[in-house]
Each structure stands twice: as C-alpha cells, then as structure tokens.
Design a protein around this motif. Structure first.
Motif, PDB file in Angstrom:
ATOM      1  N   VAL A  55      44.261  44.662  52.425  1.00 24.49           N
ATOM      2  CA  VAL A  55      44.924  43.441  52.909  1.00 24.49           C
ATOM      3  C   VAL A  55      44.495  42.245  52.054  1.00 24.49           C
ATOM      4  N   LYS A  56      43.204  42.150  51.779  1.00 22.97           N
ATOM      5  CA  LYS A  56      42.677  41.052  50.952  1.00 22.97           C
ATOM      6  C   LYS A  56      43.305  41.066  49.563  1.00 22.97           C
ATOM      7  N   GLU A  57      43.382  42.248  48.958  1.00 23.79           N
ATOM      8  CA  GLU A  57      43.919  42.343  47.610  1.00 23.79           C
ATOM      9  C   GLU A  57      45.423  42.048  47.570  1.00 23.79           C
ATOM     10  N   ILE A  58      46.146  42.485  48.593  1.00 17.72           N
ATOM     11  CA  ILE A  58      47.579  42.187  48.658  1.00 17.72           C
ATOM     12  C   ILE A  58      47.792  40.688  48.792  1.00 17.72           C
ATOM     13  N   PHE A  59      46.959  40.052  49.636  1.00 17.89           N
ATOM     14  CA  PHE A  59      47.061  38.604  49.789  1.00 17.89           C
ATOM     15  C   PHE A  59      46.829  37.906  48.451  1.00 17.89           C
ATOM     16  N   GLN A  60      45.759  38.304  47.740  1.00 22.03           N
ATOM     17  CA  GLN A  60      45.452  37.662  46.463  1.00 22.03           C
ATOM     18  C   GLN A  60      46.567  37.893  45.445  1.00 22.03           C
ATOM     19  N   LEU A  61      47.168  39.092  45.470  1.00 30.43           N
ATOM     20  CA  LEU A  61      48.251  39.398  44.545  1.00 30.43           C
ATOM     21  C   LEU A  61      49.463  38.519  44.826  1.00 30.43           C
ATOM     22  N   VAL A  62      49.857  38.424  46.096  1.00 31.53           N
ATOM     23  CA  VAL A  62      51.012  37.610  46.478  1.00 31.53           C
ATOM     24  C   VAL A  62      50.748  36.133  46.205  1.00 31.53           C
ATOM     25  N   ALA A  63      49.565  35.664  46.620  1.00 35.27           N
ATOM     26  CA  ALA A  63      49.218  34.255  46.403  1.00 35.27           C
ATOM     27  C   ALA A  63      49.163  33.945  44.911  1.00 35.27           C
ATOM     28  N   GLY A  64      48.682  34.910  44.125  1.00 34.99           N
ATOM     29  CA  GLY A  64      48.620  34.708  42.678  1.00 34.99           C
ATOM     30  C   GLY A  64      49.995  34.593  42.060  1.00 34.99           C
ATOM     31  N   PHE A  65      50.932  35.424  42.515  1.00 31.66           N
ATOM     32  CA  PHE A  65      52.306  35.367  42.006  1.00 31.66           C
ATOM     33  C   PHE A  65      52.981  34.049  42.383  1.00 31.66           C
ATOM     34  N   VAL A  66      52.735  33.610  43.614  1.00 34.64           N
ATOM     35  CA  VAL A  66      53.307  32.344  44.066  1.00 34.64           C
ATOM     36  C   VAL A  66      52.777  31.193  43.211  1.00 34.64           C
ATOM     37  N   ALA A  67      51.476  31.207  42.961  1.00 32.87           N
ATOM     38  CA  ALA A  67      50.869  30.155  42.140  1.00 32.87           C
ATOM     39  C   ALA A  67      51.409  30.207  40.712  1.00 32.87           C
ATOM     40  N   LEU A  68      51.548  31.438  40.176  1.00 28.37           N
ATOM     41  CA  LEU A  68      52.049  31.597  38.812  1.00 28.37           C
ATOM     42  C   LEU A  68      53.482  31.097  38.701  1.00 28.37           C
ATOM     43  N   HIS A  69      54.273  31.311  39.750  1.00 28.82           N
ATOM     44  CA  HIS A  69      55.646  30.828  39.775  1.00 28.82           C
ATOM     45  C   HIS A  69      55.683  29.302  39.694  1.00 28.82           C
ATOM     46  N   LYS A  70      54.615  28.676  40.162  1.00 26.48           N
ATOM     47  CA  LYS A  70      54.510  27.219  40.126  1.00 26.48           C
ATOM     48  C   LYS A  70      53.815  26.731  38.852  1.00 26.48           C
ATOM     49  N   GLY A  71      53.537  27.676  37.925  1.00 26.86           N
ATOM     50  CA  GLY A  71      52.898  27.303  36.670  1.00 26.86           C
ATOM     51  C   GLY A  71      51.391  27.155  36.778  1.00 26.86           C
ATOM     52  N   LYS A  72      50.804  27.796  37.781  1.00 21.48           N
ATOM     53  CA  LYS A  72      49.360  27.684  37.974  1.00 21.48           C
ATOM     54  C   LYS A  72      48.758  29.062  38.206  1.00 21.48           C
ATOM     55  N   MET A  73      47.443  29.159  38.023  1.00 24.23           N
ATOM     56  CA  MET A  73      46.748  30.405  38.323  1.00 24.23           C
ATOM     57  C   MET A  73      45.284  30.112  38.606  1.00 24.23           C
ATOM     58  N   LEU A  74      44.645  31.051  39.262  1.00 26.37           N
ATOM     59  CA  LEU A  74      43.232  30.905  39.582  1.00 26.37           C
ATOM     60  C   LEU A  74      42.433  31.029  38.293  1.00 26.37           C
ATOM     61  N   ASN A  75      41.556  30.070  38.052  1.00 27.93           N
ATOM     62  CA  ASN A  75      40.783  30.031  36.811  1.00 27.93           C
ATOM     63  C   ASN A  75      39.522  30.897  36.931  1.00 27.93           C
ATOM     64  N   GLY A  76      39.722  32.210  37.016  1.00 25.73           N
ATOM     65  CA  GLY A  76      38.597  33.127  37.144  1.00 25.73           C
ATOM     66  C   GLY A  76      38.279  33.442  38.599  1.00 25.73           C
ATOM     67  N   ALA A  77      37.401  34.404  38.797  1.00 27.56           N
ATOM     68  CA  ALA A  77      37.039  34.819  40.150  1.00 27.56           C
ATOM     69  C   ALA A  77      36.171  33.774  40.836  1.00 27.56           C
ATOM     70  N   LEU A  78      36.351  33.632  42.145  1.00 22.83           N
ATOM     71  CA  LEU A  78      35.499  32.737  42.923  1.00 22.83           C
ATOM     72  C   LEU A  78      34.130  33.379  43.090  1.00 22.83           C
ATOM     73  N   ILE A  79      33.111  32.562  43.331  1.00 21.78           N
ATOM     74  CA  ILE A  79      31.752  33.081  43.481  1.00 21.78           C
ATOM     75  C   ILE A  79      31.667  34.092  44.626  1.00 21.78           C
ATOM     76  N   SER A  80      32.405  33.836  45.698  1.00 19.65           N
ATOM     77  CA  SER A  80      32.403  34.770  46.825  1.00 19.65           C
ATOM     78  C   SER A  80      33.009  36.105  46.420  1.00 19.65           C
ATOM     79  N   GLY A  81      34.010  36.058  45.545  1.00 26.49           N
ATOM     80  CA  GLY A  81      34.635  37.273  45.055  1.00 26.49           C
ATOM     81  C   GLY A  81      33.681  38.059  44.171  1.00 26.49           C
TER      82      GLY A  81
END
Length: 199
Positions: free
Chosen positions: A107-133
């Motif tokens: 569930v966590k990975e699916i969320f990150q995948l979907v959220a990542g695609f949404v962000a990429l569609h907006k021209g943005k992406m997560l700049n590396g893994a979070l410390i918690s990750g």
C-alpha cells in the motif's frame, strides 16, 4: 534549450550498479525458495548483503563523482523496492505472520508511485528518499536478512521483527504522505534530460 547529455545522465556507474541489483533479485528468489540446508540460506543472505553493499556504494560514487542524475533518483529506489518486495514475498511464504506487514508495504509503495506520477505530471519530483524512508529501508533489510540467515528462529522473535518493521513502515508512510500533500521542501522541479537542440 537544455544542455544536458541524456546518455551521460543514464549510462553512469551508479545506474549500472542499480541495474545489477535488479538482476540479483531472480537469483535470490530461486536460491531461497529452493533452499534445503543452512548453506543455501547463507548464500541467499550473502546475495542480499551484496545488494545492500552495492546500494551503499552507488550512492557514494554518485555523490563523490557528481553522478547524481534524475534517472538515478528513479532507478535506485526502484531497485530497493523490488528487492524488498522479493524478500518479503519469499519470507511470507515461510512466515505467514508477516502478511500484514507485506500488505502495508505494498500500500505504501503504491501510494508513493501514484503520488510520484502526479507530482511528475506537474513537473516536480521528490528530490531523493526521505530520511524516514532510508531508515525504513535499512531496518527492513537488516531484520529480514536475519530471518533469511536464521531459518529456525523462534516464533516470538519473528513477531517482534514484524512489529518493528510495521512501525517503521507506518512512520515512513506518514512522512511521505505529508511531504506529497503539503508539497514539502523535498519536492523539486524536474531537471530535463534532453540534449541541447542543434541550431
């Protein structure tokens, strides 16, 4: 115009090491699922150790030699997640108590995948893994490798590992959700990989 050479951005040593980690996954699966002795389990654990070491090395190389790339920011965590998923699937077959943790991981990975695609569609992406990750990945690898290396481990320790892993996964899940929903400071503009067009 863009000045980046996409070939240099893709064909880097860190990216090749990430691909190597992906190739190790089917090797691990075959060895673990067919293991019938301690030697087989040790070999499976050794493969995972090599994967972990390679993960550390590619990050060091990328930073030291300025080989950090957009492709690498996608490929590296992808190799991590596929390795974790293969590891968890194999262990759930042996330890059904880990099923709930596996579902949370998916569930966590699916969320990150979907959220990542949404962000990429907006021209943005997560700049590396979070410390918690990163902490979650480290704890998962270490604890699950313990289960691989000690196939006769007492059930109570398996349960402890399950709860610890579930806790770090929940914390990481919440951190990523907050970061994506609030457009946190780790969300950056995407750097294009296209070469400069010839005039």
């Amino acid at each position: 115009m863009y000045i980046k050479d996409w070939k240099k951005d893709v064909f880097t040593i860190p990216n090749m090491l990430s691909l190597f980690r992906l190739l190790l996954i089917p090797v691990y699966i075959v060895i673990y699922l067919n293991a019938d002795s301690d030697v087989d389990y040790y070999l499976a654990g050794a493969i995972l150790a090599v994967s972990c070491l390679t993960d550390l090395v590619d990050g060091q190389i990328a930073r030291h030699f300025n080989m950090i790339s957009t492709v690498g920011k996608v490929l590296d965590p992808l190799a991590d997640k596929f390795t974790q998923f293969a590891l968890i699937i194999c262990l759930v077959i042996k330890y059904p108590i880990l099923l709930g943790m596996m579902i949370l991981f998916i569930v966590k990975e699916i969320f990150q995948l979907v959220a990542g695609f949404v962000a990429l569609h907006k021209g943005k992406m997560l700049n590396g893994a979070l410390i918690s990750g990163k902490i979650s990945t480290t704890v998962l690898f270490i604890s699950l490798i313990v289960l691989v290396l000690f196939p006769s481990i007492d059930a109570k320790y398996v349960e402890i590992i399950m709860w610890v892993d579930t806790a770090v996964l929940l914390i990481a899940f919440a951190h990523y959700a907050i970061t994506y929903f609030t457009n946190g400071s780790m969300i950056k503009d995407v750097e294009p990989l296209q070469k400069e067009e010839k005039e």
